[in-house]
Scaffold this motif. Structure first.
Motif, PDB file in Angstrom:
ATOM      1  N   ARG A  84      14.666  35.501  39.747  1.00  0.00           N
ATOM      2  CA  ARG A  84      14.899  36.893  40.149  1.00  0.00           C
ATOM      3  C   ARG A  84      15.025  36.999  41.662  1.00  0.00           C
ATOM      4  NH1 ARG A  84      14.627  40.832  36.442  1.00  0.00           N
ATOM      5  NH2 ARG A  84      13.680  40.340  34.459  1.00  0.00           N
ATOM      6  N   ARG A 134      18.118  39.540  37.956  1.00  0.00           N
ATOM      7  CA  ARG A 134      18.086  38.116  37.619  1.00  0.00           C
ATOM      8  C   ARG A 134      19.286  37.452  38.290  1.00  0.00           C
ATOM      9  NH1 ARG A 134      14.693  36.370  34.089  1.00  0.00           N
ATOM     10  NH2 ARG A 134      13.663  37.756  32.636  1.00  0.00           N
ATOM     11  N   THR A 148      17.007  45.852  45.284  1.00  0.00           N
ATOM     12  CA  THR A 148      15.570  46.099  45.122  1.00  0.00           C
ATOM     13  C   THR A 148      15.197  46.352  43.662  1.00  0.00           C
ATOM     14  OG1 THR A 148      15.828  48.446  45.695  1.00  0.00           O
ATOM     15  CG2 THR A 148      15.225  46.920  47.486  1.00  0.00           C
ATOM     16  N   SER A 149      16.160  46.233  42.740  1.00  0.00           N
ATOM     17  CA  SER A 149      15.886  46.411  41.308  1.00  0.00           C
ATOM     18  C   SER A 149      15.441  45.111  40.638  1.00  0.00           C
ATOM     19  CB  SER A 149      17.126  46.959  40.596  1.00  0.00           C
ATOM     20  OG  SER A 149      18.157  45.972  40.513  1.00  0.00           O
ATOM     21  N   THR A 150      15.205  44.072  41.421  1.00  0.00           N
ATOM     22  CA  THR A 150      14.766  42.754  40.950  1.00  0.00           C
ATOM     23  C   THR A 150      15.749  42.143  39.950  1.00  0.00           C
ATOM     24  OG1 THR A 150      12.535  43.656  41.139  1.00  0.00           O
ATOM     25  CG2 THR A 150      12.707  41.456  40.235  1.00  0.00           C
ATOM     26  N   VAL A 188      12.827  37.931  51.020  1.00  0.00           N
ATOM     27  CA  VAL A 188      13.230  37.813  49.624  1.00  0.00           C
ATOM     28  C   VAL A 188      12.485  36.658  48.973  1.00  0.00           C
ATOM     29  CG1 VAL A 188      15.199  36.287  50.085  1.00  0.00           C
ATOM     30  CG2 VAL A 188      15.232  37.757  48.067  1.00  0.00           C
ATOM     31  N   ASP A 189      12.188  36.817  47.704  1.00  0.00           N
ATOM     32  CA  ASP A 189      11.612  35.759  46.871  1.00  0.00           C
ATOM     33  C   ASP A 189      12.612  35.529  45.747  1.00  0.00           C
ATOM     34  OD1 ASP A 189      10.202  34.109  45.166  1.00  0.00           O
ATOM     35  OD2 ASP A 189       8.497  35.454  44.928  1.00  0.00           O
ATOM     36  N   THR A 190      13.092  34.299  45.609  1.00  0.00           N
ATOM     37  CA  THR A 190      14.089  33.990  44.582  1.00  0.00           C
ATOM     38  C   THR A 190      13.498  33.170  43.434  1.00  0.00           C
ATOM     39  OG1 THR A 190      14.800  32.032  45.824  1.00  0.00           O
ATOM     40  CG2 THR A 190      16.003  34.097  46.222  1.00  0.00           C
ATOM     41  N   THR A 210      13.721  39.165  44.442  1.00  0.00           N
ATOM     42  CA  THR A 210      12.651  40.141  44.617  1.00  0.00           C
ATOM     43  C   THR A 210      12.487  40.446  46.094  1.00  0.00           C
ATOM     44  OG1 THR A 210      11.512  39.235  42.681  1.00  0.00           O
ATOM     45  CG2 THR A 210      10.226  40.653  44.146  1.00  0.00           C
ATOM     46  N   THR A 211      12.672  41.706  46.429  1.00  0.00           N
ATOM     47  CA  THR A 211      12.452  42.180  47.786  1.00  0.00           C
ATOM     48  C   THR A 211      11.828  43.563  47.679  1.00  0.00           C
ATOM     49  OG1 THR A 211      13.459  42.584  49.937  1.00  0.00           O
ATOM     50  CG2 THR A 211      14.813  43.087  48.032  1.00  0.00           C
ATOM     51  N   ASP A 212      10.781  43.799  48.453  1.00  0.00           N
ATOM     52  CA  ASP A 212      10.091  45.082  48.366  1.00  0.00           C
ATOM     53  C   ASP A 212      10.920  46.211  48.950  1.00  0.00           C
ATOM     54  OD1 ASP A 212       7.878  44.014  47.096  1.00  0.00           O
ATOM     55  OD2 ASP A 212       6.885  43.537  48.990  1.00  0.00           O
ATOM     56  N   ASN A 252      20.918  43.149  36.730  1.00  0.00           N
ATOM     57  CA  ASN A 252      19.656  43.888  36.605  1.00  0.00           C
ATOM     58  C   ASN A 252      19.501  44.550  35.239  1.00  0.00           C
ATOM     59  OD1 ASN A 252      21.278  46.160  36.702  1.00  0.00           O
ATOM     60  ND2 ASN A 252      20.407  46.965  38.602  1.00  0.00           N
TER      61      ASN A 252
END
Length: 144
Positions: free
Chosen positions: A89, A122, A118-120, A83-85, A91-93, A134
């Motif tokens: 957001r 906030r 996975t909808s990115t 995950v990237d926060t 964010t996970t592929d 989202n």
């Protein structure tokens, strides 16, 4: 003949560097203040989902963040992935999942949670809660 550099052009160059540095600093702090620092190495439990998906009775959505990993549960299987926060957001592929068989409603809830994460969405924090949104669905979590 000497180059045409005078005192005013050196002073102008210094002034430009200072203005540029202050401008970049202001942009960086404005971005950081928008959503704050993500509270990593924490576990969260859902407490509300106003106007959104209604969890199956007796279940709670749990999220755990550790370093650059996310783990999530919605009553049946465990979802997991990187995950990237950053940038406010989640964010996970894609998310992996355990493969337990559960009643249909719980399997549907797992699928919904995977789609939501996975909808990115906030994220934001306020008074001990974290909200994921989202744009069409929102879940409020408390640190547990």
């Amino acid at each position: 003949m000497r180059p045409g550099w005078g005192r005013s052009s050196v002073a102008d160059a210094r002034h430009a560097v200072v203005v540029l540095a202050l401008g970049l600093s202001g942009v960086a702090s404005a971005c950081a203040d928008t959503y704050g620092e993500f509270p990593a190495d924490k576990t969260y439990s859902s407490i509300d989902a106003p106007g959104s998906y209604v969890p199956v009775d007796g279940t709670t959505i749990r999220l755990e963040f550790s370093d650059d990993r996310i783990s999530a549960e919605a009553g049946c299987n465990r979802l997991f992935g990187t995950v990237d926060t950053s940038q406010g957001r989640i964010t996970t592929d894609s998310l992996g999942s355990t493969r337990m068989g559960c009643p249909g409603a719980l399997m549907d809830q797992d699928a919904w949670l995977s789609d939501f994460l996975t909808s990115t969405p906030r994220w934001s924090r306020n008074d001990g809660t974290m909200t994921l949104d989202n744009g069409s669905e929102r879940i409020v979590f408390a640190e547990s």
